[in-house]
Enzyme design. Structure first.
Site, PDB file in Angstrom:
ATOM      1  N   SER A 157     -81.076 -42.842  -9.631  1.00 16.46           N
ATOM      2  CA  SER A 157     -82.477 -42.972 -10.026  1.00 16.46           C
ATOM      3  C   SER A 157     -82.927 -44.416 -10.165  1.00 16.46           C
ATOM      4  CB  SER A 157     -82.710 -42.241 -11.349  1.00 16.46           C
ATOM      5  OG  SER A 157     -81.822 -42.706 -12.349  1.00 16.46           O
ATOM      6  N   HIS A 199     -85.880 -45.635 -17.783  1.00 15.09           N
ATOM      7  CA  HIS A 199     -85.754 -46.104 -16.409  1.00 15.09           C
ATOM      8  C   HIS A 199     -86.702 -47.276 -16.200  1.00 15.09           C
ATOM      9  CE1 HIS A 199     -83.898 -42.140 -15.714  1.00 15.09           C
ATOM     10  NE2 HIS A 199     -83.355 -42.686 -14.650  1.00 15.09           N
TER      11      HIS A 199
END
Length: 263
Positions: free
Chosen positions: A40, A244
């Site tokens: 990711s 993230h």
């Protein structure tokens, strides 16, 4: 008026584009063949804008920015949630002897890092055990998994320059923020120490395979979760966006780091 720190970050990103003109000009005659592998942190999860929702691939992710800067012939294989086994089973098909550049982030999902982060977000709970569990996996299992992944990349793309990008520290280790005020500063420091150990293992294995390790921790300093200009999402909705890099993290953190490494 643009905040001074935000303007400086934008200037750094603009400078990164200037690093790549020679390669981009060369690409008019002989396009650079570039393949992006990984999880990711390479797919662009966290940017909130996905052309491939299943893998959360984003045009704002550093691989796409790099491909555009190089005017490269680009294959985007990185996928949210990928482990080393997924890389081996589903992501290597685009590699061959004609591949020029490979980038990869991998390993974070193999060590249960997401579970440790979730544990540290639970109010009144102690996540030390979960962090220590991840650290044991970093030391005992991850080196062998990275050997397998890196060896396969080298075999499939023997002429490529391979760049292994690391992971940033998530927290500033000085303050809490958000409605939950979690994790605590003490837990943040433990998680940052674990991130540093992860970086050391990834660097060592990358260098053993003659790959270039790209350390992004310095690029994210001053831009962690709870900092004024954060390159990382805190707790977000949908939850998959949490913890993230955001679009600025790719534009002003990851992209300049890989651009400098390639030049």
């Amino acid at each position: 008026m643009i905040p001074a720190r935000l303007a400086a970050a934008a200037l750094a990103a603009t400078a990164a584009f200037a690093l790549l003109p020679a390669a981009a000009a060369h690409a008019e005659f002989d396009p650079v063949r570039y393949v992006a592998l990984g999880d990711s942190y390479s797919s662009g999860t966290g940017t909130g804008d996905y052309f491939d929702p299943a893998c959360r691939r984003s045009a704002r992710a550093y691989p796409q920015l790099l491909a555009d800067g190089l005017n490269a012939e680009f294959t985007f294989e990185a996928c949210s949630g990928a482990r080393t086994a997924d890389l081996l089973s589903t992501q290597l098909g685009a590699l061959d002897a004609e591949t020029d550049i490979v980038t990869v982030t991998i390993g974070g999902n193999d060590i249960g890092w997401a579970d440790a982060v979730k544990a540290c977000l639970t109010p009144l709970a102690d996540c030390t055990d979960e962090i220590e569990d991840s650290e044991r996996l970093v030391q005992l299992q991850l080196p062998g998994l990275l050997d397998g992944a890196y060896g396969a990349i080298a075999n499939r793309a023997p002429n490529a320059d391979v760049y292994v990008l690391g992971y940033p520290r998530l927290f500033n280790g000085a303050s809490t923020c958000g409605a939950l005020r979690q994790p605590s500063v003490a837990e943040q420091l433990l998680m940052n120490e674990a991130a540093d150990r992860l970086a050391g293992v990834i660097r060592n294995k990358a260098e053993e395979h003659d790959f270039t390790y790209v350390d992004v921790r310095r690029a994210f300093e001053g831009h962690a979760i709870c900092d004024d200009v954060a390159y990382l999402n805190g707790l977000a909705y949908p939850p998959s966006e949490s913890y993230h890099p955001n679009a600025m993290g790719h534009q002003n953190g990851y992209y300049p780091a890989i651009a400098r490494a390639i030049v």
